[in-house]
Design an enzyme around this catalytic site. Sequence first.
Site, PDB file in Angstrom:
ATOM      1  N   ARG A 297       0.850  -1.191   0.000  1.00 18.13           N
ATOM      2  CA  ARG A 297       0.000   0.000   0.000  1.00 18.13           C
ATOM      3  C   ARG A 297       0.891   1.247   0.000  1.00 18.13           C
ATOM      4  O   ARG A 297       1.519   1.574   1.008  1.00 18.13           O
ATOM      5  CB  ARG A 297      -0.907   0.014   1.225  1.00 18.13           C
TER       6      ARG A 297
ATOM      7  N   ASP B  91       1.645   5.310  -0.076  1.00 11.63           N
ATOM      8  CA  ASP B  91       1.016   6.478   0.530  1.00 11.63           C
ATOM      9  C   ASP B  91       0.660   7.526  -0.517  1.00 11.63           C
ATOM     10  O   ASP B  91       1.061   7.431  -1.685  1.00 11.63           O
ATOM     11  CB  ASP B  91       1.965   7.117   1.549  1.00 11.63           C
TER      12      ASP B  91
ATOM     13  N   TYR C 263      12.123  -0.428  -2.848  1.00 13.33           N
ATOM     14  CA  TYR C 263      11.765   0.959  -3.145  1.00 13.33           C
ATOM     15  C   TYR C 263      13.003   1.711  -3.610  1.00 13.33           C
ATOM     16  O   TYR C 263      14.127   1.403  -3.188  1.00 13.33           O
ATOM     17  CB  TYR C 263      11.215   1.665  -1.900  1.00 13.33           C
TER      18      TYR C 263
ATOM     19  N   ARG D 298      10.740   6.738   3.885  1.00 18.26           N
ATOM     20  CA  ARG D 298      10.775   8.198   3.979  1.00 18.26           C
ATOM     21  C   ARG D 298      11.441   8.653   5.268  1.00 18.26           C
ATOM     22  O   ARG D 298      12.138   9.678   5.293  1.00 18.26           O
ATOM     23  CB  ARG D 298       9.360   8.759   3.863  1.00 18.26           C
TER      24      ARG D 298
END
Length: 259
Positions: free
Chosen positions: A49, A51, A109, A196
């Site tokens: 999922r 953001d 990522y 992040r």
Amino acid sequence: MRIVLGLEYCGVGFCGWQSQPQGCGVQNALEAAVSAIAGERTVVTAAGRTDTGVHAAFQVTHFDTSAQRPITAWVRGVNSHLPPGVAVLWAREVGEDFHARFAATQRGYRYVLLNHPVRPGLNHGLIGWHHRPLDADAMNRAAAHLIGRHDFSAFRAAECQARSPVKELRLAQIERRGDYLLCDFRADGFLHHMVRNLMGCLVHIGAGMQSPEWMHEILQSRDRTLAAPTFDAAGLYLTHIRYPAHFALPESSERWLFA
């Protein structure tokens, strides 16, 4: 039957992957498009999922349907019902033992960061930005402290719903390409805002505000309040998803800009 889809999307204009009552999630758009081709209401499950504002160069989803369609219909047909910024890349029929989320053994990522005194214009919303010169070598030394199986509570969002903060980070690597830093992370799983939050600390270190050893201290503290602020979502891309070999699925896409 169970169908698996590989897709890509731009996070700009969406409120993240997950379906929302106001219909602003990528999941909302994909479920509507798949349902139009299937002729029945269809629920789609994703590997991860993302953001609000986060992109996917490679996302994997699955759904169950009783509709009999040629496999091309789940690509070209679904794409004809999707908004700009979302595209199905491929489709496969799989057995019921496949699950986009729970069968995944590794996710990856990439954070694309422009390191330049002037903010981006052309790529606004698609890349992160930091104006001060960043030392990629220092950032790599800091990232080395993260490799392995650790409690990543210091990099976990307060609203994270993961059962455990313990994850195995298998790759944390920063590569400079001109004015860009390509920051890659691969793990058995990620916590909410984990990448992040890692980026926030890495940028602090790269800018000389902290030493590379500070990363180890933050990791060991398990205290989110001691770490740097969460970095901008704009430059973050879901890029890799690995499944057991018997599913014979791709684990990445070769068609995106920052490959």
